[in-house]
Scaffold this motif. Structure first.
Motif, PDB file in Angstrom:
ATOM      1  N   ASN A 195       0.857  -1.168   0.000  1.00 51.01           N
ATOM      2  CA  ASN A 195       0.000   0.000   0.000  1.00 51.01           C
ATOM      3  C   ASN A 195       0.897   1.223   0.000  1.00 51.01           C
ATOM      4  OD1 ASN A 195      -2.352   1.505   0.196  1.00 51.01           O
ATOM      5  ND2 ASN A 195      -3.198   0.217   1.813  1.00 51.01           N
ATOM      6  N   ALA A 196       0.280   2.382  -0.065  1.00 47.53           N
ATOM      7  CA  ALA A 196       1.038   3.624   0.005  1.00 47.53           C
ATOM      8  C   ALA A 196       1.104   4.068   1.460  1.00 47.53           C
ATOM      9  CB  ALA A 196       0.347   4.682  -0.836  1.00 47.53           C
ATOM     10  N   GLU A 197       1.577   5.276   1.651  1.00 41.49           N
ATOM     11  CA  GLU A 197       1.389   5.926   2.935  1.00 41.49           C
ATOM     12  C   GLU A 197       0.039   6.626   2.880  1.00 41.49           C
ATOM     13  OE1 GLU A 197       3.479   9.445   3.954  1.00 41.49           O
ATOM     14  OE2 GLU A 197       2.707  10.528   2.246  1.00 41.49           O
ATOM     15  N   THR A 198      -0.376   7.230   3.982  1.00 46.48           N
ATOM     16  CA  THR A 198      -1.475   8.168   3.910  1.00 46.48           C
ATOM     17  C   THR A 198      -1.054   9.437   4.628  1.00 46.48           C
ATOM     18  OG1 THR A 198      -3.856   8.444   4.077  1.00 46.48           O
ATOM     19  CG2 THR A 198      -2.786   7.313   5.921  1.00 46.48           C
ATOM     20  N   LEU A 199      -1.440  10.576   4.061  1.00 44.24           N
ATOM     21  CA  LEU A 199      -1.036  11.872   4.599  1.00 44.24           C
ATOM     22  C   LEU A 199      -2.290  12.481   5.214  1.00 44.24           C
ATOM     23  CD1 LEU A 199       1.589  13.645   4.539  1.00 44.24           C
ATOM     24  CD2 LEU A 199       0.638  14.752   2.526  1.00 44.24           C
ATOM     25  N   ILE A 200      -2.256  12.687   6.519  1.00 44.09           N
ATOM     26  CA  ILE A 200      -3.483  13.077   7.216  1.00 44.09           C
ATOM     27  C   ILE A 200      -3.431  14.567   7.538  1.00 44.09           C
ATOM     28  CG2 ILE A 200      -5.026  12.505   9.139  1.00 44.09           C
ATOM     29  CD1 ILE A 200      -2.370  10.137   9.042  1.00 44.09           C
ATOM     30  N   MET A 201      -4.380  15.298   6.987  1.00 42.99           N
ATOM     31  CA  MET A 201      -4.427  16.732   7.244  1.00 42.99           C
ATOM     32  C   MET A 201      -4.929  16.974   8.675  1.00 42.99           C
ATOM     33  SD  MET A 201      -3.244  18.139   4.585  1.00 42.99           S
ATOM     34  CE  MET A 201      -2.343  16.763   3.867  1.00 42.99           C
ATOM     35  N   PRO A 202      -4.542  18.111   9.261  1.00 46.97           N
ATOM     36  CA  PRO A 202      -4.999  18.422  10.619  1.00 46.97           C
ATOM     37  C   PRO A 202      -6.522  18.316  10.735  1.00 46.97           C
ATOM     38  CG  PRO A 202      -3.343  20.001   9.919  1.00 46.97           C
ATOM     39  CD  PRO A 202      -3.637  19.145   8.730  1.00 46.97           C
ATOM     40  N   GLY A 203      -6.977  17.599  11.738  1.00 49.13           N
ATOM     41  CA  GLY A 203      -8.407  17.451  11.990  1.00 49.13           C
ATOM     42  C   GLY A 203      -9.061  16.297  11.271  1.00 49.13           C
ATOM     43  N   ALA A 204      -8.348  15.655  10.348  1.00 51.74           N
ATOM     44  CA  ALA A 204      -8.957  14.584   9.553  1.00 51.74           C
ATOM     45  C   ALA A 204      -8.565  13.202  10.078  1.00 51.74           C
ATOM     46  CB  ALA A 204      -8.545  14.716   8.095  1.00 51.74           C
TER      47      ALA A 204
END
Lengths: 679, 679
Positions: A608-617
């Motif tokens: 899989n890839a990484e996941t980039l989590i935006m603030p609050g999400a």
């Protein structure tokens, strides 16, 4: 440098004012030198100043360039030509997990299953009263027919709708002047099975009888932008290439170029180039909508996906639609006409007044300009020369305003400035030609490198172009930049169109293949740009909003990790009790509430890839470990001075082991003895 | 514009000479004005000219920026800051089919299966005699430990090797001065099972006893660049952060920063920040190689992939390696030492002379500079202060040359110019600090925005830096560009370091997160750049080199299409006899033999990307159609005036139908009757 930035800020009257206005003064004050021996460098220096955006200052315009075969939208600043962002639309983007994580995978679902790529050709800004309003950007998927909507508050793709009965969704998406409809035409015709719905199993020998095209009318919700396929118009089995719509007097109309009116099913290179003329199709979209509303529409089975991102959960959901309504032109008088146009035309462009329709006939030696008012008269007078499938064909002369004579070789596209001029790209002779829309006289030529396709003037397809700049998107790059092996980026050129003569400013490489672009002044978008998501508006069912609520739970062979990230640790950061072959789902909530503090989450060995989590999400990554071991996970986006320490481990034991689920939110062990005796 | 380009060419003495040299003259000649009221704009104009590369001219340098969490390498031109190319390395790239088509899928295979993403941190150019030679670029995959090699003749990833016994391959890849070895150190320690090989199933409570790090010694073939894992050194269970190697007197040595010498297995943010000092590990790589050659190495089972692109078939193949040799430092006297260094150090950088080793202690208030000659003396004198796992620890003072006092807050990295100066990034105080290597005095400061990580001076880690420019890679972007929602590109700044004081030139956004970069003068790479692949060197087993040889064949439920592309058609372009559920493999050979004429190939509805086929190459796309219908395929990269006509169809009939395999290379039907009577 700070001092300089401050000085510049004081000198500048406002946001986005380009340095060119300042440097113009400087250059005038030493004009004597410029006229001397260093004239050439003076001109180049002038161009340099015109495109330079000093550190700390912002570009004047956003431009949205289609990524073509990368399936995404590239955002470039104008005049600097700097790439500001790549918005993932139709293609997986491992960088932020789009199409890899659980929240966004549904966005790429279609009736053919998960389709992780498309060919994005035409970004089109939403409109209010015929002007780009900076709310949304629509874009087409050319290969597996789809239309997407990007929200310009977040620069995120929030909706993708599959288009049934279409193949090669190329003349798409055209928004009418208040987004009443997004129109999406098929490029390739296919056998449409009106009984069972969808494509039928026809032989290619039956092309002429069985293949049809379609033009889809997609309604857009005024408030939230949501799309809905209202109906389709089934059209003759030609190839439909490009679309553009009317303005002012012609605003009820939309125009499509066609080629392969020969209906060749094979070797179109020759087969579709035999007729001397093909057609420009003119459709009265308002009348079509009226016919559809008044019961003229038929219905057939269909099977297409409609995927939307939910605001609160920030998760995409797919709905499968099962029917589609359609109109037949032969049953809808006055709705559709055909205008004979030079052989295999490519672009169709309507001038800002809405009176003139320019057809760019790629194999033609002149550029015909049709008149909307003459077209209206020809309808009144029934000035026709036969029909195709019940659709009246105008006499060429009855709708022609005039021709731009010998504009250049291989005209493909035209855009307009705010002074009554058209600018047309000549693919074969590698130039842009400026001409006056009234008298059709050529005013200027600018060589461009090499083989231009689309060109874009900010607002150049609206009723009131911004003018000033022009971006030309070239198809051949070759030696324009330092060579990078056989595969090269495409090449754009920025041209100043504010004067009588065009002035070349800048070459800049562009990702994949921009087919079209639109631009908008920064202050229509920037002030509304969202900086982060509010944690208390996060309704993701797996979100945890406090470290005390994190948990790791097993249900059968699935282990669910509800975790948090905040500078500079994950909670939990030690997890045990996972077994080989388990499905582990990490639901990571980013607790930050500030701009530009995403955390990335990746686990070693994941398919899989990484996941980039935006603030609050909250975002979720699926992992099925294949081997026992102790797997690190870590934050992939440098977030603080202690970013390197933002790491944890998952212990994966052999299948059937009795290690229980256990997790810790981390307590450092006591300070160890002096370092040299750590042994 | 052509005239201007010619004039500029005449004025310029050669390839890549920047406009700044020209405009310098111009500006001096009107210096009086500059000193007046418009000084600020004069400075900005000067910077504008310094970074402007006029249309038709090339950048002076290639710079290779790591993509960080996008897994790729970005190539930017210096001084323009323009993105010239994205080289896919560890991550699928639908744009050209990397990791999607059959030829490149094996490149992303690992012992964990197909891993379509990684976190690429450090691009390192291959070296000859300590200088970048422009042949290859090495790069690390941080997440699922891998090292890749890019061939700079083609800008293609040609080799990826998995690293066993590693987790978070961060201090990697460091090439020695003639690429004798690429060194790759683990960031995270893991339990290494020396009996069975690979990671063991240990509890996180056993961190101190069972977890170890490893440093891999990868041999590089002098002629073709092929990598081979020679052996590993198993090191204490610390975290290993960054690496750099010696030059001149120290060229047999390589240095690694460590943190978490506390061996905290959880909440490292606190747990790994307790000791006042961690270590700089010094390893004599030549001695290690000697020990390994002389039989000191043990062997353990392993399981790691080594993937290489074959030149002739242009296809990647995986080999699975089953053992790995290793050295234990305690058995290899003189091979490894530890130097106490300020708490949790990040970058380690060795100056061009090879005498000074700078440790960037991110939590420290000074920048210690160690002396290689003092280290040699300390070894001789056994000036130790204990040991760790049998590895001697130097006394701090015995190896310290001196400290740069109060350089700024949060030093992370240092590079060097060609005049005896170091430049260090200060993450917390957001600045670059220039200091003299001899007297350790701070000479200049430049604010940068925001929070710089790595910085790069072309050749700045070699024995003879190019100097002139510096690129600073900032971790926080915020308001530097027009806002693009919550997710922003990272931000680089280009600084002129040719004078006594640093001079800010340009802000440019960078894809994902560049962690490090290297740059090289253009003429070390550009002249060797391959323009296309020779068709007669194509040994792909499924290639067809003439349209007369194309074929469609069925074997069981697999249908193989051996086809060709050339402007502007595919052969065959009509295919029948495929059934729902068949596996269709398109092998497309691009017959073109010219620069910049790729053809793209895509088929509607495929659960796959497109593939972009370079001239002379063959690439293959797999497709399992799920529904009956007539599916278009087409060229996705605008290739000629008749590109829109470069299209074909595949008929997919229901499972069990009796439509036979049939294909045609296309003959247009005869010219139809006059257009208006097509009906």
């Amino acid at each position: 440098m700070r001092a300089l930035a401050n000085k510049l800020t004081n000198l500048r009257s406002g946001f986005g004012l380009p340095l060119a206005l300042l440097t113009g003064v400087v250059l005038q004050s030493c004009g004597g030198d410029k006229a001397g021996s260093s004239q050439a460098s003076g001109v180049a220096e002038d161009a340099a100043a015109a495109v330079y955006v000093p550190p700390g200052q912002h570009d004047e315009l956003y431009s949205f360039l289609s990524g073509g075969f990368n399936g995404q939208v590239s955002v470039y600043g104008i005049p600097s030509g700097r790439l500001l962002k790549v918005i993932p639309v139709f293609t997986q983007q491992a960088e932020n997990g789009y199409g890899y994580n659980e929240e966004t995978k549904p966005m790429l679902m279609t009736s053919h299953g998960f389709v992780p790529w498309d060919d994005l050709h035409h970004p089109k800004l939403s409109r209010t009263d015929g002007m780009a309003d900076g709310r949304w950007l629509f874009a087409n998927g050319n290969n597996t027919p789809r239309v997407a909507r990007v929200d310009l508050k977040t620069f995120e793709t929030v909706e993708i709708m599959e288009i049934p009965n279409s193949a090669g969704n190329h003349c798409s998406p055209y928004p009418t002047n208040n987004n009443e409809y997004i129109l999406a035409g098929t490029r390739f015709s296919v056998p449409i099975d009106m009984e069972k719905g969808g494509m039928g199993d026809a032989s290619l020998d039956e092309y002429e009888e069985k293949f049809r095209g379609s033009i889809s009318f997609i309604k857009v919700d005024k408030d939230n932008g949501d799309m809905e396929l209202d109906f389709q118009v089934l059209v003759p089995g030609f190839d439909y290439d490009l679309a553009n719509g009317g303005k002012g007097p012609s605003e009820d109309w939309v125009f499509f170029t066609t080629y392969n009116t020969e209906r060749a099913g094979t070797l179109k290179e020759l087969g579709a180039s035999q007729n001397d003329k093909d057609y420009l199709a003119a459709i009265n979209w308002k009348l079509a909508a009226k016919y559809a509303a008044e019961g003229k529409a038929h219905e057939m089975p269909a099977n297409y996906y409609h995927n939307k991102l939910d605001h609160g959960t920030h998760t995409a959901k797919s709905t499968i639609k099962k029917t589609v309504r359609y109109l037949l032109p032969e049953e809808c008088p006055g709705m559709m006409y055909l205008i004979p146009a030079p052989k295999s035309p490519h672009g169709i462009d309507v001038d800002p007044t809405g009176e003139y329709m320019v057809v760019n006939g790629k194999l033609a030696s002149s550029l015909p300009v049709f008149s909307f008012s003459k077209m209206q008269k020809a309808i009144e007078n029934k000035d026709f020369d036969g029909e195709v499938n019940g659709i009246p064909v105008f006499k060429y002369e009855s709708v022609l305003y005039g021709e731009v004579k010998e504009p250049g070789l291989g005209p493909l596209h035209t855009e307009f400035d705010n002074k009554g001029n058209g600018y047309s790209t000549m693919f074969v002779s590698s130039e842009v030609v400026k001409w006056n829309v009234k008298d059709l006289k050529v005013l200027d030529r600018m060589p461009v490198y090499y083989s231009p396709g689309h060109l874009m003037i900010p607002g150049g397809d609206t009723k009131d172009p911004y003018g000033k700049y022009m971006v030309v998107m070239n198809k051949i790059t070759k030696d324009r930049y330092l060579p990078t092996g056989p595969e090269l980026l495409h090449s754009a050129q920025l041209i100043d169109i504010s004067g009588d003569k065009m002035r070349m400013l800048l070459d800049f490489p562009t990702l994949a293949e921009p087919h079209y672009a639109q631009a908008i002044v920064a202050d229509k978008v920037a002030p509304n740009s969202v900086k982060f998501y509010k944690l208390d508006e996060n309704t993701h069912p797996e979100a945890v909003k406090s470290e005390k609520d994190v948990k790791v739970t097993r249900q059968g062979r699935t282990v669910k990790v509800n975790m948090t990230s905040i500078r500079s640790h994950f909670a939990p950061d030690n997890i045990e009790g996972v077994q080989v072959g388990d499905t582990v789902i990490f639901h990571v909530t980013n607790l930050e509430q500030d701009w530009d503090v995403p955390h990335g989450f990746a686990v070693m060995g994941a398919n899989n890839a990484e996941t980039l989590i935006m603030p609050g999400a909250t975002q979720s990554l699926r992992w099925v470990p294949k081997q026992a071991g102790v797997y690190p996970f870590y934050c992939t986006d440098f977030c603080s001075a202690l970013h390197q320490e933002m790491q944890g481990y998952v212990r994966v034991s052999p299948r059937g082991s009795n290690v229980p689920i256990k997790f810790s939110t981390g307590k450092p062990k006591p300070v160890p003895p002096a370092q040299a005796s750590v042994n």
